[in-house]
Design a protein around this motif. Structure first.
Motif, PDB file in Angstrom:
ATOM      1  N   LEU A   1      23.668  43.277  54.513  1.00  0.00           N
ATOM      2  CA  LEU A   1      24.688  44.161  54.547  1.00  0.00           C
ATOM      3  C   LEU A   1      24.299  45.423  54.753  1.00  0.00           C
ATOM      4  CD1 LEU A   1      26.651  42.454  51.493  1.00  0.00           C
ATOM      5  CD2 LEU A   1      26.643  41.933  53.915  1.00  0.00           C
ATOM      6  N   ASP A   2      24.641  45.715  56.104  1.00  0.00           N
ATOM      7  CA  ASP A   2      24.239  46.978  56.718  1.00  0.00           C
ATOM      8  C   ASP A   2      25.210  47.917  56.822  1.00  0.00           C
ATOM      9  OD1 ASP A   2      22.883  49.034  58.146  1.00  0.00           O
ATOM     10  OD2 ASP A   2      23.131  48.088  60.148  1.00  0.00           O
ATOM     11  N   ILE A   3      24.960  49.215  55.821  1.00  0.00           N
ATOM     12  CA  ILE A   3      26.250  50.319  55.929  1.00  0.00           C
ATOM     13  C   ILE A   3      25.452  51.476  56.241  1.00  0.00           C
ATOM     14  CG2 ILE A   3      27.748  49.221  54.486  1.00  0.00           C
ATOM     15  CD1 ILE A   3      26.583  51.102  52.277  1.00  0.00           C
TER      16      ILE A   3
ATOM     17  N   HIS B   1      27.533  44.365  59.832  1.00  0.00           N
ATOM     18  CA  HIS B   1      27.768  45.798  59.833  1.00  0.00           C
ATOM     19  C   HIS B   1      29.046  46.248  58.995  1.00  0.00           C
ATOM     20  CE1 HIS B   1      24.358  46.341  62.322  1.00  0.00           C
ATOM     21  NE2 HIS B   1      24.920  45.302  63.164  1.00  0.00           N
ATOM     22  N   GLY B   2      29.049  46.812  57.913  1.00  0.00           N
ATOM     23  CA  GLY B   2      30.055  46.857  56.997  1.00  0.00           C
ATOM     24  C   GLY B   2      31.042  48.155  57.184  1.00  0.00           C
ATOM     25  N   GLN B   3      30.574  48.949  57.999  1.00  0.00           N
ATOM     26  CA  GLN B   3      31.189  50.377  58.257  1.00  0.00           C
ATOM     27  C   GLN B   3      32.783  50.079  58.734  1.00  0.00           C
ATOM     28  OE1 GLN B   3      29.706  53.245  60.889  1.00  0.00           O
ATOM     29  NE2 GLN B   3      30.636  54.753  60.041  1.00  0.00           N
ATOM     30  N   GLY B   4      33.533  50.719  57.806  1.00  0.00           N
ATOM     31  CA  GLY B   4      34.977  50.615  57.994  1.00  0.00           C
ATOM     32  C   GLY B   4      35.622  49.190  57.802  1.00  0.00           C
TER      33      GLY B   4
ATOM     34  N   VAL C   1      34.347  42.288  55.119  1.00  0.00           N
ATOM     35  CA  VAL C   1      32.798  41.982  55.011  1.00  0.00           C
ATOM     36  C   VAL C   1      32.438  40.543  54.590  1.00  0.00           C
ATOM     37  CG1 VAL C   1      30.771  42.324  54.043  1.00  0.00           C
ATOM     38  CG2 VAL C   1      32.221  44.341  54.579  1.00  0.00           C
ATOM     39  N   CYS C   2      33.476  40.108  53.673  1.00  0.00           N
ATOM     40  CA  CYS C   2      33.211  38.486  53.198  1.00  0.00           C
ATOM     41  C   CYS C   2      33.433  37.737  54.524  1.00  0.00           C
ATOM     42  CB  CYS C   2      34.133  38.247  52.257  1.00  0.00           C
ATOM     43  SG  CYS C   2      34.258  36.674  51.521  1.00  0.00           S
ATOM     44  N   GLN C   3      34.501  37.926  55.083  1.00  0.00           N
ATOM     45  CA  GLN C   3      35.050  36.995  56.125  1.00  0.00           C
ATOM     46  C   GLN C   3      33.841  37.086  57.224  1.00  0.00           C
ATOM     47  OE1 GLN C   3      37.573  34.770  56.083  1.00  0.00           O
ATOM     48  NE2 GLN C   3      36.247  34.107  57.976  1.00  0.00           N
ATOM     49  N   ALA C   4      33.373  38.282  57.563  1.00  0.00           N
ATOM     50  CA  ALA C   4      32.276  38.335  58.526  1.00  0.00           C
ATOM     51  C   ALA C   4      31.008  37.624  58.225  1.00  0.00           C
ATOM     52  CB  ALA C   4      32.143  40.082  58.718  1.00  0.00           C
ATOM     53  N   VAL C   5      30.772  37.441  57.071  1.00  0.00           N
ATOM     54  CA  VAL C   5      29.607  36.891  56.579  1.00  0.00           C
ATOM     55  C   VAL C   5      29.817  35.397  56.944  1.00  0.00           C
ATOM     56  CG1 VAL C   5      28.140  36.089  54.614  1.00  0.00           C
ATOM     57  CG2 VAL C   5      28.921  38.485  54.885  1.00  0.00           C
ATOM     58  N   ILE C   6      30.963  34.830  56.446  1.00  0.00           N
ATOM     59  CA  ILE C   6      31.229  33.424  56.712  1.00  0.00           C
ATOM     60  C   ILE C   6      31.383  33.239  58.182  1.00  0.00           C
ATOM     61  CG2 ILE C   6      33.013  31.693  56.544  1.00  0.00           C
ATOM     62  CD1 ILE C   6      33.724  33.088  53.832  1.00  0.00           C
TER      63      ILE C   6
END
Length: 169
Positions: free
Chosen positions: A103-105, A150-153, A159-164
């Motif tokens: 999880l990159d911020i 990439h969690g910025q914004g 973020v959860c959905q981006a992981v899935i």
């Protein structure tokens, strides 16, 4: 992902959302959730900050490595401490039965989220700035990551959905 017994292993800086997003992902995928910071505190009988204050940052890393190497779970989302990546042995152990998700911020977001990092039980040299720590760890996070988000914004649900989505392909 849920068909197998693979784990998801979250890595990243303090404040990146490993625990918060980890719980959301576990709920969405029907997996269990393990927070290794809590396991470390339970094993040591002290908070992370107490370990650092009383025994130093290297003691925290040794305890963390021992806890991670002793972790034998399946079908779990594992939220690691930010310093898990300092142990090549522990990361190899976790990666054998898991997908490692970074999880990159950005640094400014880390600073905003964690505030006074001297109170967070962060494993760092006493003379090391948060900026230097961030740079040092970034290379390690990138080395071990199977998937980088990439969690910025993005909010926690995004973020959860981006992981899935990232796991799906």
């Amino acid at each position: 992902m849920t068909a197998g017994r693979q784990n998801l292993v979250f890595i990243g800086m303090p404040g990146s959302g490993k625990s918060t997003v980890g719980v959301l992902v576990a709920k969405r995928l029907g997996l269990g959730f393990v927070d290794t910071d809590l396991l470390i505190q339970e094993a040591a009988g002290r908070t992370l900050q107490e370990i650092v204050d009383e025994d130093g940052y290297l003691a925290l890393r040794r305890i963390e490595e021992r806890v991670l190497l002793g972790l034998d779970v399946e079908g779990q989302v594992i939220s690691t401490g930010g310093s898990a990546v300092y142990s090549q042995q522990a990361m190899s152990h976790l990666g054998r039965n898991g997908t490692v998700v970074f999880l990159d911020i950005p640094l400014d977001e880390v600073q905003r989220r964690i505030g006074d990092y001297s109170l967070r039980g962060i494993s760092r040299r006493p003379d090391q700035s948060l900026e230097a720590l961030f740079a040092e760890r970034l290379a390690l996070y990138n080395r071990y990551a199977d998937l980088t988000i990439h969690g910025q914004g993005l909010n926690q649900e995004q973020v959860c959905q981006a992981v899935i989505d990232g796991l799906a392909g």
